[in-house]
Design an enzyme around this catalytic site. Sequence first.
Site, PDB file in Angstrom:
ATOM      1  N   GLY A   1     -45.008 -53.286  31.942  1.00  0.00           N
ATOM      2  CA  GLY A   1     -45.991 -53.830  31.009  1.00  0.00           C
ATOM      3  C   GLY A   1     -45.521 -55.133  30.401  1.00  0.00           C
TER       4      GLY A   1
ATOM      5  NE  ARG B   1     -37.776 -73.323  25.924  1.00  0.00           N
ATOM      6  CZ  ARG B   1     -36.788 -73.482  25.058  1.00  0.00           C
ATOM      7  NH1 ARG B   1     -36.070 -72.404  24.689  1.00  0.00           N
ATOM      8  NH2 ARG B   1     -36.511 -74.662  24.552  1.00  0.00           N
TER       9      ARG B   1
ATOM     10  NE  ARG C   1     -35.855 -75.635  29.070  1.00  0.00           N
ATOM     11  CZ  ARG C   1     -36.539 -76.428  28.274  1.00  0.00           C
ATOM     12  NH1 ARG C   1     -36.162 -76.590  27.022  1.00  0.00           N
ATOM     13  NH2 ARG C   1     -37.609 -77.061  28.718  1.00  0.00           N
TER      14      ARG C   1
ATOM     15  NE  ARG D   1     -47.085 -50.560  35.428  1.00  0.00           N
ATOM     16  CZ  ARG D   1     -46.307 -50.310  34.383  1.00  0.00           C
ATOM     17  NH1 ARG D   1     -45.022 -50.087  34.560  1.00  0.00           N
ATOM     18  NH2 ARG D   1     -46.818 -50.302  33.168  1.00  0.00           N
TER      19      ARG D   1
ATOM     20  CG  ASP E   1     -36.354 -45.919  31.012  1.00  0.00           C
ATOM     21  OD1 ASP E   1     -35.166 -45.947  30.656  1.00  0.00           O
ATOM     22  OD2 ASP E   1     -36.820 -45.041  31.759  1.00  0.00           O
ATOM     23  N   GLY E   2     -38.496 -48.247  33.147  1.00  0.00           N
ATOM     24  CA  GLY E   2     -38.790 -48.141  34.570  1.00  0.00           C
ATOM     25  C   GLY E   2     -38.250 -49.328  35.352  1.00  0.00           C
TER      26      GLY E   2
ATOM     27  CB  THR F   1     -40.878 -52.287  26.497  1.00  0.00           C
ATOM     28  OG1 THR F   1     -41.881 -51.312  26.184  1.00  0.00           O
ATOM     29  CG2 THR F   1     -39.538 -51.794  25.965  1.00  0.00           C
ATOM     30  CB  ILE F   2     -45.060 -53.661  22.811  1.00  0.00           C
ATOM     31  CG1 ILE F   2     -45.899 -52.607  23.542  1.00  0.00           C
ATOM     32  CG2 ILE F   2     -45.356 -55.060  23.326  1.00  0.00           C
ATOM     33  CD1 ILE F   2     -47.387 -52.731  23.280  1.00  0.00           C
ATOM     34  CG  ASP F   3     -44.311 -48.473  24.338  1.00  0.00           C
ATOM     35  OD1 ASP F   3     -45.252 -48.748  23.565  1.00  0.00           O
ATOM     36  OD2 ASP F   3     -44.485 -48.105  25.512  1.00  0.00           O
TER      37      ASP F   3
ATOM     38  CG  ASP G   1     -39.911 -46.951  25.346  1.00  0.00           C
ATOM     39  OD1 ASP G   1     -39.617 -48.124  25.650  1.00  0.00           O
ATOM     40  OD2 ASP G   1     -40.706 -46.255  26.005  1.00  0.00           O
TER      41      ASP G   1
ATOM     42  NE  ARG H   1     -47.046 -42.819  29.604  1.00  0.00           N
ATOM     43  CZ  ARG H   1     -47.009 -43.901  30.375  1.00  0.00           C
ATOM     44  NH1 ARG H   1     -48.113 -44.548  30.660  1.00  0.00           N
ATOM     45  NH2 ARG H   1     -45.866 -44.343  30.867  1.00  0.00           N
TER      46      ARG H   1
ATOM     47  NE  ARG I   1     -52.187 -38.738  -4.887  1.00  0.00           N
ATOM     48  CZ  ARG I   1     -51.779 -37.994  -3.854  1.00  0.00           C
ATOM     49  NH1 ARG I   1     -51.504 -36.702  -4.026  1.00  0.00           N
ATOM     50  NH2 ARG I   1     -51.648 -38.526  -2.669  1.00  0.00           N
TER      51      ARG I   1
ATOM     52  CE  LYS J   1     -55.603 -44.891  -0.274  1.00  0.00           C
ATOM     53  NZ  LYS J   1     -54.246 -44.894   0.324  1.00  0.00           N
TER      54      LYS J   1
END
Length: 323
Positions: free
Chosen positions: A14, A24, A28, A75, A106-107, A128-130, A132, A174, A215, A217
């Site tokens: 991903g 970059r 460089r 992939r 990881d993959g 990776t944004i996860d 993980d 996930r 309360r 809200k």
Amino acid sequence: MSEITRIGVLTSGGDAPGMNAAIRAVVRSGIYNGFSVYGIRRGYEGLLTGDMTEMNLRSVSNIMSRGGTILNTARSKAFNTQEGIERAKNMADIFRLDAIVVIGGDGSFRGARDLARVGVKVMGIPATIDNDIGCSDYTIGFDTALNTVTDAIDKIKDTAYSHERCSVVEVMGRDAGYIALHAGIANGAEAVILPEKSFELNNDIIKPIIDCRNRGKHHYVVVIAEGVGDSAKISEQIQNITGIRTTTTILGHLQRGGKPTVRDRVNAGLMAARATELLKAGVYNRIIATKGEQIVDIDIEEALNMKKTIDDRMISTSKILSL
């Protein structure tokens, strides 16, 4: 003295904001260290087909602020076989690549490990944004994704407040709830539901919402990681039980895009530069990682056996701060 003179760089899995900054920096710093650097398009699929070209200093001009990856990613089912790995090694030999820098998750690193096992020298840079990757405290892309999620939830809360609603927001994750947990704390969510922890609807979602309503809200946010299950169904259950109008927002691939934050750009630069420095020194088959504020490197076999767990203190703190 290192025998490495020609290296390849690819992005796999991903996409994550900051991948371009890492590309970059590989190009460089690689050229600075005396390497010829080849950009491999479409990840391992491009390696299999020889879709690569030599890059120079100008090849990576004005890309640091761009999301996604200029090398593209894909992939590859063919690569996930022993025959595919051997074909990839053969293509690396054809292009006389002495080492390949893999930017991904990881993959992607498991693919790099498989290449290392057949004699291809590799380096891994976590992106990776996860967030993980077990061996690294931080991965490129996580901070940008969190900022995107936080901004989106802030806007959702504006309309939730105006209409006195409950908003169920599904974020990516996930198998890992790092985005959900951090976003929940950053946005003051009444409930945060993670794939790593089992939950009970009444105790973990309904009761916090009702307690907040009692309360005084009048608007509520529930953040759910995508691996938990059907967010729309949970939303419907909240509305049926509490009588509060409840909406569902799935942020989806919005979280992958956007200009990388300063943190992601800096980490990408430092990690990529460390990768080429190690290759110059004749060190390879390592994953670059962060430990605290330090950039470190770990043997790829060891790194892939390391596990990362959600901090229970953060979970309890998120509940306290939602009161």
